[in-house]
Design a protein around this motif. Structure first.
Motif, PDB file in Angstrom:
ATOM      1  N   LYS A  96      -9.824  58.215  43.167  1.00  0.00           N
ATOM      2  CA  LYS A  96     -10.838  59.190  42.780  1.00  0.00           C
ATOM      3  C   LYS A  96     -12.186  58.509  42.554  1.00  0.00           C
ATOM      4  O   LYS A  96     -13.238  59.082  42.870  1.00  0.00           O
ATOM      5  CB  LYS A  96     -10.409  59.933  41.514  1.00  0.00           C
ATOM      6  CG  LYS A  96      -9.313  60.958  41.722  1.00  0.00           C
ATOM      7  CD  LYS A  96      -8.988  61.684  40.416  1.00  0.00           C
ATOM      8  CE  LYS A  96      -7.929  62.750  40.632  1.00  0.00           C
ATOM      9  NZ  LYS A  96      -7.604  63.475  39.365  1.00  0.00           N
ATOM     10  N   ASP A 126     -12.491  63.667  34.656  1.00  0.00           N
ATOM     11  CA  ASP A 126     -11.185  63.282  35.215  1.00  0.00           C
ATOM     12  C   ASP A 126     -10.679  61.994  34.560  1.00  0.00           C
ATOM     13  O   ASP A 126      -9.480  61.865  34.255  1.00  0.00           O
ATOM     14  CB  ASP A 126     -11.287  63.065  36.723  1.00  0.00           C
ATOM     15  CG  ASP A 126     -11.404  64.367  37.500  1.00  0.00           C
ATOM     16  OD1 ASP A 126     -11.090  65.437  36.929  1.00  0.00           O
ATOM     17  OD2 ASP A 126     -11.800  64.304  38.688  1.00  0.00           O
ATOM     18  N   ARG A 129      -9.357  62.654  31.128  1.00  0.00           N
ATOM     19  CA  ARG A 129      -8.026  63.276  31.167  1.00  0.00           C
ATOM     20  C   ARG A 129      -6.944  62.234  31.459  1.00  0.00           C
ATOM     21  O   ARG A 129      -5.858  62.270  30.856  1.00  0.00           O
ATOM     22  CB  ARG A 129      -8.004  64.396  32.213  1.00  0.00           C
ATOM     23  CG  ARG A 129      -8.702  65.678  31.744  1.00  0.00           C
ATOM     24  CD  ARG A 129      -8.445  66.830  32.689  1.00  0.00           C
ATOM     25  NE  ARG A 129      -9.208  66.696  33.922  1.00  0.00           N
ATOM     26  CZ  ARG A 129     -10.427  67.206  34.091  1.00  0.00           C
ATOM     27  NH1 ARG A 129     -11.022  67.873  33.112  1.00  0.00           N
ATOM     28  NH2 ARG A 129     -11.067  67.064  35.250  1.00  0.00           N
TER      29      ARG A 129
END
Length: 213
Positions: A96, A126, A129
Motif C-alpha cells: 500500500k 490505513d 488501522r
C-alpha cells in the motif's frame, strides 16, 4: 474569509507574517491545500483550520508517527528493529505504501493537489488501522519478533508518508526524516521510499504537531 469577501484594504485577511509570529507554517499550508478552490470560491475558516490541525495532523498523522517511533525507541534499543521474514499483513502495508507513492505522484503531475493530499492522508489512516490491529504495545509482551515486524512495516509506511506529504508539509516531513534516522534532506532522495535499515540509531521521538484550543 469566515463567510465574507477577503479585503486587504479593510484588514479582512489572513496576514501570513502575523500568522508566522504565532504558529508554524505547515498547519496553514495543510489547511490551504486541503481547502484550495478548484472550480469555485472557497471559504477560509479559523475553526476549520483548528479542526484540521487537531483531527488530521495531530490525531491521524502525528499520532501515527509518535506511536510507532516511541515503541521502537523504548523496546528496540533506540534503533530500527530487525524484522526477519515479514508476514502477509506486513507485506500488504508495504505494498500500500508503494502504491501510495505512485498514485500521489500521478495526482501531483496532473495538478490535482487536493486529491494528492487526500490520498496521502488516506494511507496514513490505513497505517493507523494496521497499527491498531497489530497492537505492538501488546505484542512486545508476548511475541517480540511479531512486534519487530509490525514496527518495521510501520516505519516503511512513515518513510512513504514523509515523501508523499513533503510537498504540503515540508518542515514536518524534514523533521520526520530525521526522526527516522536519515541524514540530509528529504528532497535529496527524490520521489522514493527510503527503506528502513535495521540497526539504524534513532533520535528520541518528538511530536510533529501541537494541538490547538
Amino acid at each position: 474569509l469566515e463567510g465574507k469577501q477577503l479585503s486587504t484594504s479593510r484588514n479582512w485577511a489572513v496576514w501570513v507574517p502575523d500568522y508566522l509570529d504565532r504558529f508554524p507554517p505547515d498547519p496553514l499550508r495543510y489547511h490551504l491545500a486541503a481547502n484550495m478552490p478548484e472550480s469555485s470560491d472557497a471559504d477560509f475558516s479559523w475553526g476549520e483550520y483548528v479542526r484540521r490541525n487537531n483531527d488530521e495532523l495531530v490525531a491521524t498523522f502525528g499520532n501515527l508517527v509518535h506511536r510507532v517511533l516511541t515503541q521502537v525507541y523504548r523496546n528496540f534499543d533506540q534503533a530500527v528493529p530487525e524484522p526477519g521474514a515479514l508476514r502477509p499483513e506486513d507485506e500488504e502495508l508495504i505494498a500500500k505504501a508503494d502504491a501510495a507513492l505512485e498514485t500521489v505522484a500521478t495526482s501531483l503531475d496532473t495538478t490535482r493537489y487536493r486529491e494528492a493530499l487526500n490520498l496521502s492522508m488516506g494511507f496514513a489512516r490505513d497505517s493507523n488501522r494496521y497499527l491498531d490491529s497489530q497492537a505492538p504495545w501488546k505484542q512486545i509482551k508476548v511475541d517480540r519478533d511479531a512486534a519487530a515486524k509490525t514496527l518495521y512495516a510501520s516505519m516503511y509506511a512513515l518513510s512513504a508518508l514523509k515523501t508523499t506529504l513533503y510537498p504540503f508539509l515540508p518542515f514536518s516531513a524534514q523533521s520526520l526524516h530525521k526522526l527516522l534516522g536519515l541524514s540530509g534532506k528529504v528532497e535529496d532522495a527524490g520521489w522514493a521510499i527510503a527503506q528502513p535499515v535495521p540497526g539504524t540509531q534513532l533520535p528520541e521521538p518528538k511530536p510533529l504537531f501541537t494541538k490547538l484550543d
